[in-house]
Design an enzyme around this catalytic site. Structure first.
Site, mmCIF file in Angstrom:
data_model
loop_
_atom_site.group_PDB
_atom_site.id
_atom_site.type_symbol
_atom_site.label_atom_id
_atom_site.label_comp_id
_atom_site.label_asym_id
_atom_site.label_seq_id
_atom_site.Cartn_x
_atom_site.Cartn_y
_atom_site.Cartn_z
ATOM 1 N N TYR A 187 -5.461 2.541 2.679
ATOM 2 C CA TYR A 187 -6.181 2.405 1.416
ATOM 3 C C TYR A 187 -7.687 2.551 1.608
ATOM 4 C CZ TYR A 187 -6.987 0.852 -3.376
ATOM 5 O OH TYR A 187 -7.365 0.803 -4.715
ATOM 6 N N PRO A 231 -2.703 10.013 -8.373
ATOM 7 C CA PRO A 231 -3.872 9.128 -8.386
ATOM 8 C C PRO A 231 -3.605 7.745 -7.809
ATOM 9 C CG PRO A 231 -2.965 9.374 -10.595
ATOM 10 C CD PRO A 231 -2.241 10.354 -9.740
ATOM 11 N N HIS A 248 -15.253 -4.010 -2.815
ATOM 12 C CA HIS A 248 -13.986 -4.706 -2.977
ATOM 13 C C HIS A 248 -13.336 -4.913 -1.617
ATOM 14 C CE1 HIS A 248 -12.901 -4.068 -7.511
ATOM 15 N NE2 HIS A 248 -14.089 -4.606 -7.333
ATOM 16 N N LYS A 298 -6.875 8.785 -3.740
ATOM 17 C CA LYS A 298 -7.175 9.606 -2.571
ATOM 18 C C LYS A 298 -7.744 10.984 -2.909
ATOM 19 C CE LYS A 298 -6.202 6.568 0.350
ATOM 20 N NZ LYS A 298 -7.375 5.863 0.853
ATOM 21 N N TYR A 320 -2.376 -3.393 -9.134
ATOM 22 C CA TYR A 320 -1.332 -2.370 -9.193
ATOM 23 C C TYR A 320 -0.030 -3.074 -9.558
ATOM 24 C CZ TYR A 320 -4.503 0.846 -6.771
ATOM 25 O OH TYR A 320 -5.567 1.647 -6.423
#
Length: 389
Positions: A384, A292, A72, A296, A200
């Site tokens: 990220y 979550p 991704h 991580k 998200y």
């Protein structure tokens, strides 16, 4: 029984450490309180940083991951019906890999079994003894039979509720914790994902996440009350609530179906210091927990494994204790950065019971700043995809 490294905990952190040590000719024994099937039945996140990918490659366990995982290059963030993309490739040149934690664990179990690695399942009454001396050992029972492992070092990879952290005296150990006033209701369904990248979502009804495992297996989450139980939510109620929290265009495309797993996870931030006491080292959830949001947990455990594996390798191959002595400081420096990112990302996306109108306006302003500012997007992308070890 004698070994060089006794590893308490047969989840991905303990397995990865054991396999990496095996590749370098360092002996270890894993103690796991559950069965293999139980460990593989845990449903966890599936976003892998490149640091973890490289460790799996070094461990000789990356073939299926590369064949079946999905790379991704970005992620989507929505608020209301607005949505924007954080481009990992543009800002960092680095993707993340979508590959379930269960599959990572399965690959590591297969590798340890193929190599004849020693794993004791269904162990009970584990006691860590003399960790602050040069002769540590571990006592435990299997099927009522008392056993003992003498070792050079002990790696505590046994999670938040394990015995390893508790073996460090309270006079030495300091703990930091934040409990979040909500949980995540997660559903796994045999349906195609609503989008090929993760979404998200910040909505006035609460947070939502659209994730995936593969082309026909999706993982969705919605923020819920800590007093809820999975039984309170029918599949129909879950899908309807998810649709209310994501942009209409995606809600209209959502393919629903029966859930094959449904659970609620509370959210907390937790760190214990130090992560080393004598010859006992803490790894992963035994030392720290992250919400979550941002995935991580497993990745931060992998960074611990990286530091500990290289410290032990340096000790056995070069006779140096530099890595061992610096393990806790190095691991914690990265842990706190991961904690910061997870806390910030959670604050950006969730609704909190004590949020005033001003707080909600600030949250939207933060989202719009992220949407419009290249430097902010680059900072988020760097966190990220994973900060360097």
């Amino acid at each position: 029984m004698k070994t060089q490294v006794a590893i308490i905990g047969g989840g991905p952190a303990g397995l990865l450490l054991s396999q990496l040590l095996h590749v370098r000719g360092i002996d270890s024994v894993i103690l796991e309180r559950k069965t293999r099937d139980y460990v593989l039945g845990r449903i966890r996140a599936g976003v892998l940083e490149q640091g973890l990918v490289r460790l799996m490659e070094e461990a000789g366990c990356a073939e299926r991951m590369h064949a079946e995982g999905y790379s991704h290059d970005g992620a989507l963030i929505s608020y209301g019906d607005e949505m924007f993309r954080i481009d990992f490739a543009e800002h960092t040149g680095t993707p993340v890999l979508i590959y379930g934690q269960t599959e990572v664990t399965r690959d590591l179990y297969d590798a340890r079994e193929k190599a004849g690695g020693k794993i004791e399942f269904e162990v009970e009454d584990v006691e860590i003894r003399d960790a602050d001396t040069d002769q540590p050992h571990v006592l435990y029972t299997v099927g009522g039979e008392a056993r003992r492992i003498e070792c050079d070092f002990i790696a505590g990879c046994d999670g938040f509720h394990g015995v390893s952290r508790q073996a460090i005296p309270l006079s030495v150990r300091r703990e930091y914790e934040k409990i979040y006033p909500f949980g995540w209701l997660g559903v796994l369904s045999e349906t195609p994902p609503v989008n090929h990248e993760l979404i998200y979502a910040n909505s006035e009804r609460g947070f939502a996440l659209c994730s995936m495992r593969n082309e026909n297996l999706s993982r969705y989450y919605i923020q819920c009350s800590l007093s809820d139980s999975p039984a309170d939510w029918t599949d129909e109620a879950f899908w309807e609530e998810l649709k209310r929290r994501i942009p209409k265009a995606q809600a209209d495309q959502l393919v629903t179906g029966p859930s094959i797993e449904k659970s609620i996870a509370p959210l907390r931030s937790f760190v214990t210091e130090p992560m080393r006491w004598g010859r006992l080292f803490l790894c992963g959830d035994a030392a720290h927990i992250v919400p979550p949001t941002g995935a991580k947990g497993l990745n931060t455990a992998a960074s611990d494994v990286h530091y500990l594996y290289n410290a032990l390798r340096d000790y056995y191959e070069n006779g140096s204790e530099t890595g061992i002595d610096g393990y806790s400081q190095k691991a914690l420096a990265r842990v706190w950065k991961a904690e910061r990112f997870s806390w910030w990302f959670s604050s950006l996306l969730h609704r909190y019971p004590d949020q005033a109108a001003f707080d909600l306006k600030m949250q939207i302003a933060d989202l719009e700043f992220l949407r419009s500012n290249t430097a902010a997007q680059k900072a988020m992308a760097e966190n990220y995809v994973g900060l360097p070890y």
